[in-house]
Scaffold this motif. Sequence first.
Motif, mmCIF file in Angstrom:
data_model
loop_
_atom_site.group_PDB
_atom_site.id
_atom_site.type_symbol
_atom_site.label_atom_id
_atom_site.label_comp_id
_atom_site.label_asym_id
_atom_site.label_seq_id
_atom_site.Cartn_x
_atom_site.Cartn_y
_atom_site.Cartn_z
ATOM 1 N N ASP A 1 0.813 -1.221 0.000
ATOM 2 C CA ASP A 1 0.000 0.000 0.000
ATOM 3 C C ASP A 1 0.840 1.261 0.000
ATOM 4 O O ASP A 1 0.344 2.347 -0.310
ATOM 5 C CB ASP A 1 -0.928 0.006 1.222
ATOM 6 C CG ASP A 1 -1.970 -1.105 1.163
ATOM 7 O OD1 ASP A 1 -2.415 -1.424 0.045
ATOM 8 O OD2 ASP A 1 -2.304 -1.677 2.219
ATOM 9 N N ALA A 2 2.129 1.123 0.339
ATOM 10 C CA ALA A 2 3.003 2.299 0.379
ATOM 11 C C ALA A 2 3.442 2.729 -1.013
ATOM 12 O O ALA A 2 4.048 3.796 -1.164
ATOM 13 C CB ALA A 2 4.226 2.016 1.243
ATOM 14 N N ASP B 1 6.877 5.714 -4.531
ATOM 15 C CA ASP B 1 6.421 6.400 -3.319
ATOM 16 C C ASP B 1 7.188 5.966 -2.082
ATOM 17 O O ASP B 1 7.388 6.766 -1.160
ATOM 18 C CB ASP B 1 4.921 6.148 -3.109
ATOM 19 C CG ASP B 1 4.084 6.704 -4.240
ATOM 20 O OD1 ASP B 1 3.729 7.885 -4.197
ATOM 21 O OD2 ASP B 1 3.820 5.942 -5.195
ATOM 22 N N ASP B 2 7.585 4.711 -2.004
ATOM 23 C CA ASP B 2 8.252 4.234 -0.795
ATOM 24 C C ASP B 2 9.773 4.277 -0.908
ATOM 25 O O ASP B 2 10.485 3.818 -0.009
ATOM 26 C CB ASP B 2 7.794 2.823 -0.438
ATOM 27 C CG ASP B 2 8.007 1.827 -1.566
ATOM 28 O OD1 ASP B 2 8.535 2.232 -2.634
ATOM 29 O OD2 ASP B 2 7.659 0.642 -1.384
ATOM 30 N N TYR C 1 2.044 -4.938 -6.424
ATOM 31 C CA TYR C 1 1.714 -6.364 -6.422
ATOM 32 C C TYR C 1 2.936 -7.256 -6.157
ATOM 33 O O TYR C 1 2.795 -8.463 -6.003
ATOM 34 C CB TYR C 1 1.140 -6.776 -7.780
ATOM 35 C CG TYR C 1 -0.097 -6.034 -8.197
ATOM 36 C CD1 TYR C 1 -1.342 -6.374 -7.677
ATOM 37 C CD2 TYR C 1 -0.033 -5.000 -9.116
ATOM 38 C CE1 TYR C 1 -2.487 -5.700 -8.074
ATOM 39 C CE2 TYR C 1 -1.171 -4.317 -9.515
ATOM 40 C CZ TYR C 1 -2.398 -4.677 -8.986
ATOM 41 O OH TYR C 1 -3.536 -4.011 -9.375
ATOM 42 N N GLY C 2 4.115 -6.707 -6.142
ATOM 43 C CA GLY C 2 5.334 -7.504 -6.126
ATOM 44 C C GLY C 2 6.259 -6.990 -7.208
ATOM 45 O O GLY C 2 6.211 -5.813 -7.573
#
Length: 948
Positions: free
Chosen positions: A190-191, A199-200, A209-210
């Motif tokens: 979700d990050a 974003d992360d 998703y991976g």
Amino acid sequence: MKLLHTLIIGFFSGTLTLSAQQFEYFNGHKAHAGEVVYKLKTQPALKSAQITPHSSDEAQFSTLLLSVNAQTAVLFPNIPTPDANCKNCVDLSRVYKLTYDPQKISLTRIVSLLRRFSFIEYAEPLYVSEFFFTPNDPKLGTQWYMSLIQLFDAWDVSNGQGSEDVVIGVVDAGTEITHSDLANQIAYNDADPINGIDDDNDGFVDNYYGWNFGLNTNNPNPGAGVRHGTNVAGLCAAEVNNGIGIAGTGFRCKFLPIRIADANGAVVREYEGVIYAALHGCKIINCSWGSTENSQFGKDVVQFATFNCNALVVAAAGNDNWSYVYYPASYPFVLSVSATVQDDTRWVSAPYADGSRAGGNYNYFVNICGPTTGYLSTDINNNYIDVGGGTSFATPIVSGVAGLVKAKFPHYTAAQVGEQVRVNADDIYNRDSNSQYRDRLGKGRVNALKALTNTTSPSIRIDSISSHNLNGSNVFARYDTLEVTLTCTNYLAPISSTVTLALTSSGLSALNSVTVSTMGTLETKTFCFRFRVTQNPSADAQYTFKLAATSSVYNDYEYFYLNFNQANYNFTFGNFAATATGNSTVGIADVQKPSGYGIQYAHQPNMIYDAGLLLATNETATAAQIRGNSNFLNTQIPRLLQSDSTDILIQSGYKTANLAMNINQYIYGWEGIDALIYEYRITNTGTEVRENIRAGIFANWIIGFQQYNSVRYLSDVQCAVISGIDEGGFLVGIMPLHYHESGLFAFDSATEIEEIPSEDALSSQGIWKLLTSTKTTAGIGFDTDAAGNVSTTSWCKIGSIEPQKSDTIRYAIIAGKTFNEIRNTAQILKNRYVTDTASRREILPCCETCKCGGENEDPRREIVATGDVQNAGIQLRQTPHYVELQAQHIGTAHIVVLNSVGVRVSEQHHDFSKSATYIATETFAPGVYSISVHNKNTIQTFKIVITN
């Protein structure tokens, strides 16, 4: 260090583009062409400020990269350096990936060249792994194994249904993320939602998703028709109690899909996938794939996941129906999984058309078995399929159980989770067909209920191993005492009753066992075991050891291997650091697995790529141990001997069956002389005269910038000098020191030679070419099409050797900073060896420290004495306990006793004018011995036989 590599990368313009996936074979194992991985040393001798043309290793490294159109970069740029207090943690921030043009250099050569740089800890190919999948026709099946492994009962245990906080990384061929039985089980990131932004800040854009390492995208779905990853994911992570499909063993545990398959479904970048899983929160990492090659990089990755990230790696043992060892399954701390069927016997497939069968591999590295064949799993196109069989599908069943254990015991380390699953397996060796695989199917078949409920068992496992010969020698022989020290940790329940530890190995007689009365959870202790060597180990002998732990309530075991009498011996002498081998090679025993120093001078890099002895009698009868040739068999591993005439003396031996010749090899030198002498005593072991014998030393040199090497010839001392353009480097010379007619053939790899078509291959015709041709210059400044990659063969004509007779050749490898230094050293050596070509005689120099005042006999050589040499009538008398020598007219003499292989067993200086002398023989082993007595006027030799 990162600054250095940033500068190197900046040298290149454009992008290196490889064609469709290419492969080469390295040491017999399939690997990706155009890619290698290397790791920098912790404290490299590498300047990080600025690269200049004369900064030695850095500049040579940069030149190599430029010459093969290469690029290099940190493989894991987001991995921090581990804390110094982190036990067993691995620093992967020092790992780099290098891509190069495979049309410009072979994989074997670039790996070997990288390994010679002082700042590189290891360099390896990226080996090709494979998925362990045995396909079968689809048929209706049920998950019969759930009752067998007591999974339903395990789910009924308090906190036995797993947890969404425990994520299983499915590092595989890709997973259908929209499958109705899998979509709700994915550990979404979700990050980093899908918005085109990282974003992360983890270096992967939109990895919601991976990740897809095969195509370097954020879409982990499989390629068309590729189902392996989807099958694997369902067995550990299919949604439970959703009214459709099947149930994964991990129940509430989530999974992270990580694709490591390219567009064709082949495995690529698999260990990067493992790292991704570890860094993105996976506590269990499923690897239903593997390779037979033991890679230091792969081992580092597993250790990083286990200790740096506290993630357990669970891996398939392979489907060869044999005892083959696969990796990562066989690395330390990995839970290795083989496969069983409904009656708990080892899984073996139905026969194929050729009569062969697949089957779960069995070996001492297998930890546990999981069920396989005859059940459904999730399949592509939102479907289900009977997966057939294979350790690929036994492994995720075990991974799911490991996820349950981690959720039940969240404080457990990764190693503890693996041990809790392993020690609670059901014993299956009572099955008749399994009894033949004792200890090679691990502790048995996985049992989920016991893994969640039995917390009373200890688990003593080996952390580290050391061994040594109590007599201080590096060579083991019969009756020696071996000491093995094991550092062990108890990973689970404290020991409350006495446990006996016994270490055993066939071929060795155990002298002790150890008892342990207390050992707490995660407590580490050291145990010492001793053995009597009952037979003479061969060169590179490997022994299998079993550590058995037994008590009234606890029985366990662990196997490991130790190698003895290594065929390589590293030594330092004067300005040299070198490696003596026992197979006719010089410095480097095997370019595909280089170890040791090679030959280094004045702390400079290894000066050779490969080198070795060449023998031939014609263009089809040849012997060598380099470039695809394997004609020599070791008979004596390198060993350091005592010598009164040299300051270092190393002996080894080998033979060649195709030419019926034995070679005793000696390496020696003198303090203050920058040279190593390589001497070869060649014996004809056949029954006929060997005619037309030619011999020589081949060497492919790397002096500074290899691309700018050249060879020139100092004819007055018959010395070939190899040099580069590095002002801070050195030069090396090679010259003969024997009476045989000699010559030199020098060439550059860029020069077309019909009989030598490849830089990594050498035919029998090529060997004959090297031993019969003359060319005294090569490389930059001499050859028009030179690339600077020069080789030399310093050859000689031995002629004939009678049956059971010997002849000797020797060569000096000389190093120095200037041509004058090389020439001066060459002249000193020439003066030490007075040779008479016409009469085929050679006279060794008098040892300056010899007390006898005359010719000093070296135990390795037959001295031809000159001058007024007399037989002074020395008398020998042999008794059962000693030998008596007496003479009246020779004064002080040097007395040497040699055994049948030329090793000095006794020596003394004695004044015969005063008394007779006695040599005690009670401690001599049975055999034939020679006793030599000499001074400046006398040489006399006797043979004696010791019978008991």
